[in-house]
Design an enzyme around this catalytic site. Sequence first.
Site, PDB file in Angstrom:
ATOM      1  N   LYS A  66       0.158   9.868  -2.356  1.00  0.00           N
ATOM      2  CA  LYS A  66       1.397   9.587  -3.426  1.00  0.00           C
ATOM      3  C   LYS A  66       2.736   9.587  -2.581  1.00  0.00           C
ATOM      4  CE  LYS A  66       0.098   7.520  -5.923  1.00  0.00           C
ATOM      5  NZ  LYS A  66      -0.488   6.507  -5.480  1.00  0.00           N
ATOM      6  N   GLY A  68       3.830   7.578  -0.264  1.00  0.00           N
ATOM      7  CA  GLY A  68       4.176   6.253   0.267  1.00  0.00           C
ATOM      8  C   GLY A  68       3.511   5.747   1.221  1.00  0.00           C
ATOM      9  N   ASN A  70       0.668   3.775   1.567  1.00  0.00           N
ATOM     10  CA  ASN A  70       0.491   2.198   1.709  1.00  0.00           C
ATOM     11  C   ASN A  70       1.676   1.713   1.935  1.00  0.00           C
ATOM     12  OD1 ASN A  70      -2.406   1.520   0.166  1.00  0.00           O
ATOM     13  ND2 ASN A  70      -1.631   3.229  -0.622  1.00  0.00           N
ATOM     14  N   HIS A 130      -4.918  11.597   5.004  1.00  0.00           N
ATOM     15  CA  HIS A 130      -4.314  12.210   4.004  1.00  0.00           C
ATOM     16  C   HIS A 130      -4.615  13.764   4.421  1.00  0.00           C
ATOM     17  CE1 HIS A 130      -3.061   9.334   1.258  1.00  0.00           C
ATOM     18  NE2 HIS A 130      -4.160   9.069   0.892  1.00  0.00           N
ATOM     19  N   SER A 160       4.032  10.746  -9.523  1.00  0.00           N
ATOM     20  CA  SER A 160       3.276   9.418  -8.901  1.00  0.00           C
ATOM     21  C   SER A 160       1.839   9.615  -9.157  1.00  0.00           C
ATOM     22  CB  SER A 160       3.611   9.123  -7.543  1.00  0.00           C
ATOM     23  OG  SER A 160       2.913   7.903  -7.068  1.00  0.00           O
ATOM     24  N   SER A 249       8.390  -5.356   3.697  1.00  0.00           N
ATOM     25  CA  SER A 249       7.924  -4.244   3.252  1.00  0.00           C
ATOM     26  C   SER A 249       8.793  -3.705   1.969  1.00  0.00           C
ATOM     27  CB  SER A 249       8.040  -3.100   4.517  1.00  0.00           C
ATOM     28  OG  SER A 249       9.415  -2.997   4.910  1.00  0.00           O
ATOM     29  N   PHE A 251       9.848  -3.186  -1.747  1.00  0.00           N
ATOM     30  CA  PHE A 251       8.908  -2.947  -2.966  1.00  0.00           C
ATOM     31  C   PHE A 251       8.451  -4.242  -3.555  1.00  0.00           C
ATOM     32  CE2 PHE A 251       8.110  -1.782  -7.477  1.00  0.00           C
ATOM     33  CZ  PHE A 251       6.980  -0.784  -7.390  1.00  0.00           C
ATOM     34  N   ALA A 253       8.387  -7.259  -2.641  1.00  0.00           N
ATOM     35  CA  ALA A 253       7.432  -8.210  -1.632  1.00  0.00           C
ATOM     36  C   ALA A 253       6.208  -7.460  -1.640  1.00  0.00           C
ATOM     37  CB  ALA A 253       8.090  -8.276  -0.463  1.00  0.00           C
TER      38      ALA A 253
HETATM   39  P1  A3P Z   1       5.526   5.683  -7.499  1.00  0.00           P
HETATM   40  O1  A3P Z   1       4.128   5.811  -7.980  1.00  0.00           O
HETATM   41  O2  A3P Z   1       6.795   6.651  -7.599  1.00  0.00           O
HETATM   42  O3  A3P Z   1       6.011   4.300  -7.855  1.00  0.00           O
HETATM   43  P2  A3P Z   1       0.602   6.251  -1.802  1.00  0.00           P
HETATM   44  O4  A3P Z   1       0.738   4.579  -1.191  1.00  0.00           O
HETATM   45  O5  A3P Z   1       0.738   7.180  -0.768  1.00  0.00           O
HETATM   46  O6  A3P Z   1      -0.266   6.276  -2.830  1.00  0.00           O
HETATM   47  O7  A3P Z   1       2.238   6.296  -2.698  1.00  0.00           O
HETATM   48  C1  A3P Z   1       2.347   5.545  -3.494  1.00  0.00           C
HETATM   49  C2  A3P Z   1       3.818   5.480  -3.964  1.00  0.00           C
HETATM   50  O8  A3P Z   1       4.435   4.595  -3.034  1.00  0.00           O
HETATM   51  C3  A3P Z   1       4.199   4.938  -5.285  1.00  0.00           C
HETATM   52  O9  A3P Z   1       5.356   5.456  -5.934  1.00  0.00           O
HETATM   53  C4  A3P Z   1       4.580   3.355  -5.025  1.00  0.00           C
HETATM   54  O10 A3P Z   1       5.387   2.804  -5.851  1.00  0.00           O
HETATM   55  C5  A3P Z   1       5.431   3.622  -3.647  1.00  0.00           C
HETATM   56  N1  A3P Z   1       5.699   2.444  -3.063  1.00  0.00           N
HETATM   57  C6  A3P Z   1       4.674   1.727  -2.591  1.00  0.00           C
HETATM   58  N2  A3P Z   1       5.090   0.526  -1.783  1.00  0.00           N
HETATM   59  C7  A3P Z   1       6.487   1.074  -1.901  1.00  0.00           C
HETATM   60  C8  A3P Z   1       7.538   0.108  -1.192  1.00  0.00           C
HETATM   61  N3  A3P Z   1       7.491  -1.091  -0.337  1.00  0.00           N
HETATM   62  N4  A3P Z   1       8.831   0.698  -1.468  1.00  0.00           N
HETATM   63  C9  A3P Z   1       9.050   1.939  -1.982  1.00  0.00           C
HETATM   64  N5  A3P Z   1       8.049   2.599  -2.739  1.00  0.00           N
HETATM   65  C10 A3P Z   1       6.689   2.114  -2.424  1.00  0.00           C
END
Ligand code: A3P
Length: 315
Positions: A66, A68, A70, A130, A160, A249, A251, A253
């Site tokens: 969580k 970020g 991904n 992780h 998150s 990249s 959010f 898109a």
């Molecule tokens: P939120 O739940 O606060 O929205 P992970 O990929 O490690 O599981 O993390 C997920 C978090 O990264 C989520 O946070 C998600 O919305 C955020 N996230 C994914 N893509 C993103 C982007 N392009 N810009 C900003 N945050 C992003």
Amino acid sequence: MSKHRNKFIAVIDKAMADGNKMEPEDLLFLYKQVLYPSTICSPETFKALESFEARNDDVFLAGYPKSGTNWVGQILTDLVTTSAKHTENFNSLEDDDNDELEEFPYLEVGDAEKYQRMENLPSRRVIFTHLLPNNLPASVFKREAKILLLIRNPKDVATSFYHFSNALSPLPSYKTFDDFFTDFMKGKMPWGSYFDYVFEWSKHADRKNIMTITYEELKENRALGVKQISEFFELHLSDEEIQGVVDRSSFEAMKENSTSTHGALGSVLFRKGSVSDWKNFFSEDHNQKMDMIFEERLSGTKLGERLKYGVYCKP
Ligand code: A3P
């Protein structure tokens, strides 16, 4: 980026289906004192992982769930794929028929034979994890593969994680945020305690093959972050190519593309993508408890400082 995710989506779909059939108490299992999701990890895979051979040109992304991963994972994969187009024997990862070159990007997720298959992947391999540094296979540090270490402030990570856990059948659900918070503070989370994670990785943050980036600074200036990441991994992209990675990249898109990149996970994963959503969930009591544990465990550590707790975690 969008086509080459068939195996990723298949793994997620199977985990969701399996999670639906399982008893809540079976969803997580303990391995070397850390909890992991039973649907996607196994002791056999962890055992096999010990013999994984890292390459010195591997591109690693390490981050607590969580944080970020991904998002930054897409940036890294896009940078590496774009850079590879300059090489002569480029084998497009975008090809539809190139599924055999795909592995689930998180190192510790999958079947025990995955590490043998990974030997056949062309360089540079992009690998997410992780895991705590001590649980990584020895070859990662021995080969001095470069690692991008991603950290995010604990309050937004908890917020998150709470939503993610409740939305996905492979993870335990919580009736209230307070119930979740109690487990989060105790480290009863898949992949273990956030505080252990930042504490342990702090010991490695000075290594020259590790670059740390925070979710918050990437949010603040994505273009700068992408450029720095590209330089750290010595990927040679033109300004125009870098801009393409930056644009893809955002959010918005990534969320729009999420059904093809992440399948059923997409609508859950791309939730808010913002800084400070914790303010909508943390009570005064939660704030006090978090402030206290942060002070105890992470203040004065290298990564604790990088998190700028005073800026991002104070009401
Ligand atoms: P939120 O739940 O606060 O929205 P992970 O990929 O490690 O599981 O993390 C997920 C978090 O990264 C989520 O946070 C998600 O919305 C955020 N996230 C994914 N893509 C993103 C982007 N392009 N810009 C900003 N945050 C992003």
